[in-house]
Design a protein around this motif. Structure first.
Motif, mmCIF file in Angstrom:
data_model
loop_
_atom_site.group_PDB
_atom_site.id
_atom_site.type_symbol
_atom_site.label_atom_id
_atom_site.label_comp_id
_atom_site.label_asym_id
_atom_site.label_seq_id
_atom_site.Cartn_x
_atom_site.Cartn_y
_atom_site.Cartn_z
ATOM 1 N N THR A 41 0.811 -1.211 0.000
ATOM 2 C CA THR A 41 0.000 0.000 0.000
ATOM 3 C C THR A 41 0.842 1.257 0.000
ATOM 4 O OG1 THR A 41 -0.162 0.096 2.407
ATOM 5 C CG2 THR A 41 -1.893 -1.128 1.241
ATOM 6 N N ASP A 42 2.129 1.143 0.273
ATOM 7 C CA ASP A 42 2.975 2.330 0.384
ATOM 8 C C ASP A 42 3.017 3.145 -0.904
ATOM 9 O OD1 ASP A 42 4.336 0.109 -0.623
ATOM 10 O OD2 ASP A 42 6.287 0.899 -0.032
ATOM 11 N N PHE A 43 2.994 2.504 -2.052
ATOM 12 C CA PHE A 43 3.046 3.240 -3.307
ATOM 13 C C PHE A 43 1.680 3.796 -3.706
ATOM 14 C CE2 PHE A 43 3.049 -1.320 -4.130
ATOM 15 C CZ PHE A 43 1.862 -1.484 -4.846
ATOM 16 N N ASN A 44 0.659 3.525 -2.922
ATOM 17 C CA ASN A 44 -0.679 4.096 -3.127
ATOM 18 C C ASN A 44 -1.052 5.041 -2.002
ATOM 19 O OD1 ASN A 44 -1.393 2.782 -5.568
ATOM 20 N ND2 ASN A 44 -1.651 0.887 -4.415
ATOM 21 N N ASP A 45 -0.066 5.640 -1.365
ATOM 22 C CA ASP A 45 -0.245 6.569 -0.246
ATOM 23 C C ASP A 45 -0.942 5.933 0.949
ATOM 24 O OD1 ASP A 45 1.033 8.654 -1.602
ATOM 25 O OD2 ASP A 45 -0.829 9.201 -2.625
ATOM 26 N N GLY A 46 -0.825 4.636 1.092
ATOM 27 C CA GLY A 46 -1.400 3.958 2.251
ATOM 28 C C GLY A 46 -0.402 3.912 3.391
ATOM 29 N N PHE A 47 -0.860 3.490 4.535
ATOM 30 C CA PHE A 47 -0.002 3.393 5.707
ATOM 31 C C PHE A 47 0.766 2.080 5.684
ATOM 32 C CE2 PHE A 47 -3.508 6.152 7.098
ATOM 33 C CZ PHE A 47 -2.767 7.264 7.451
ATOM 34 N N VAL A 48 2.033 2.152 6.063
ATOM 35 C CA VAL A 48 2.850 0.956 6.183
ATOM 36 C C VAL A 48 3.658 1.034 7.471
ATOM 37 C CG1 VAL A 48 3.087 0.523 3.713
ATOM 38 C CG2 VAL A 48 4.761 1.942 4.873
ATOM 39 N N MET A 49 4.024 -0.117 7.963
ATOM 40 C CA MET A 49 4.894 -0.178 9.128
ATOM 41 C C MET A 49 5.898 -1.304 8.917
ATOM 42 S SD MET A 49 3.898 -0.526 13.090
ATOM 43 C CE MET A 49 5.154 -0.461 14.337
ATOM 44 N N PRO A 50 7.018 -0.977 8.229
ATOM 45 C CA PRO A 50 8.036 -1.994 8.018
ATOM 46 C C PRO A 50 8.820 -2.242 9.303
ATOM 47 C CG PRO A 50 8.692 0.051 6.988
ATOM 48 C CD PRO A 50 7.336 0.270 7.567
ATOM 49 N N LEU A 51 9.307 -3.450 9.433
ATOM 50 C CA LEU A 51 10.049 -3.854 10.618
ATOM 51 C C LEU A 51 11.320 -4.557 10.164
ATOM 52 C CD1 LEU A 51 9.969 -4.411 13.758
ATOM 53 C CD2 LEU A 51 8.859 -6.555 13.164
ATOM 54 N N ALA A 52 12.475 -4.028 10.585
ATOM 55 C CA ALA A 52 13.747 -4.681 10.257
ATOM 56 C C ALA A 52 13.871 -5.954 11.075
ATOM 57 C CB ALA A 52 14.910 -3.743 10.554
ATOM 58 N N LEU A 53 14.409 -6.980 10.461
ATOM 59 C CA LEU A 53 14.569 -8.278 11.107
ATOM 60 C C LEU A 53 16.010 -8.485 11.564
ATOM 61 C CD1 LEU A 53 12.591 -10.379 8.492
ATOM 62 C CD2 LEU A 53 11.788 -9.586 10.725
ATOM 63 N N PRO A 54 16.229 -9.405 12.485
ATOM 64 C CA PRO A 54 17.608 -9.710 12.875
ATOM 65 C C PRO A 54 18.360 -10.517 11.808
ATOM 66 C CG PRO A 54 16.092 -11.102 14.094
ATOM 67 C CD PRO A 54 15.250 -10.122 13.304
ATOM 68 N N HIS A 55 17.644 -11.074 10.845
ATOM 69 C CA HIS A 55 18.264 -11.817 9.746
ATOM 70 C C HIS A 55 18.923 -10.810 8.803
ATOM 71 C CE1 HIS A 55 15.813 -14.760 11.550
ATOM 72 N NE2 HIS A 55 14.740 -14.596 10.808
ATOM 73 N N THR A 56 20.141 -11.098 8.375
ATOM 74 C CA THR A 56 20.876 -10.125 7.574
ATOM 75 C C THR A 56 21.561 -10.750 6.367
ATOM 76 O OG1 THR A 56 22.858 -10.421 8.931
ATOM 77 C CG2 THR A 56 21.402 -8.598 9.523
ATOM 78 N N ALA A 57 21.738 -9.909 5.365
ATOM 79 C CA ALA A 57 22.624 -10.227 4.246
ATOM 80 C C ALA A 57 23.940 -9.533 4.556
ATOM 81 C CB ALA A 57 22.047 -9.713 2.936
#
Length: 153
Positions: A41-57
């Motif tokens: 929804t972020d590209f449609n002006d919607g609300f988002v709540m991303p969360l970084a994970l402990p898993h990494t590249a």
């Protein structure tokens, strides 16, 4: 999201040294992520709540000046993928290596002087689970190249 990205210790450095015959200039890391709410929804002006994970590249990287990009992933069977930076193009294949190669292509298309690199990657971000494993590969590549080539991004 750069505040959630941190440099890490010498996790893939030993692999880098074994593959490329020298020490990497540095080791970088970028997290996987998940959207707690608001998927797509972020590209449609919607609300988002991303969360970084402990898993990494993680990527051990050194710059090159000869126009060669060499990529290796400890997580994918096969050897080193060697590409010419001036021949990089969208949708040109290369499997998993297309993600970091695409970063090099995009930086060069934007006018940044990326002349090649040796990159050894490893990741604990599960692939195909919706945790942005490909974005983590791209982000860690961009962070390393930004620092090594002093791009100022």
């Amino acid at each position: 999201m750069t505040e959630t990205v941190a440099r890490t210790g010498p996790v893939p450095a030993a692999t880098f040294t074994e593959l490329y015959g020298g020490e990497p200039h540095g080791v970088w890391a970028a997290p996987g992520r998940v959207n707690l709410i608001g998927e797509y929804t972020d590209f449609n002006d919607g609300f988002v709540m991303p969360l970084a994970l402990p898993h990494t590249a993680r990527a051990a990287v050194s710059p090159r000046t000869d126009g060669v990009l060499r990529l290796h992933s400890s997580d994918v069977p096969g050897g080193v993928v060697s590409l010419r930076v001036e021949e990089l193009a969208p949708r040109s294949g290369h499997g998993w290596a297309a993600y970091p190669a695409g970063v090099v292509w995009a930086l060069r298309e934007a006018g940044h002087p990326v002349t090649g690199a040796d990159i050894a990657l490893t990741s604990t971000v599960p692939t195909g689970a919706g945790l942005s494993s490909s974005a983590a590969l791209e982000t860690v590549t961009a962070l390393a190249l930004n620092d090594l080539f002093q791009l100022g991004l």
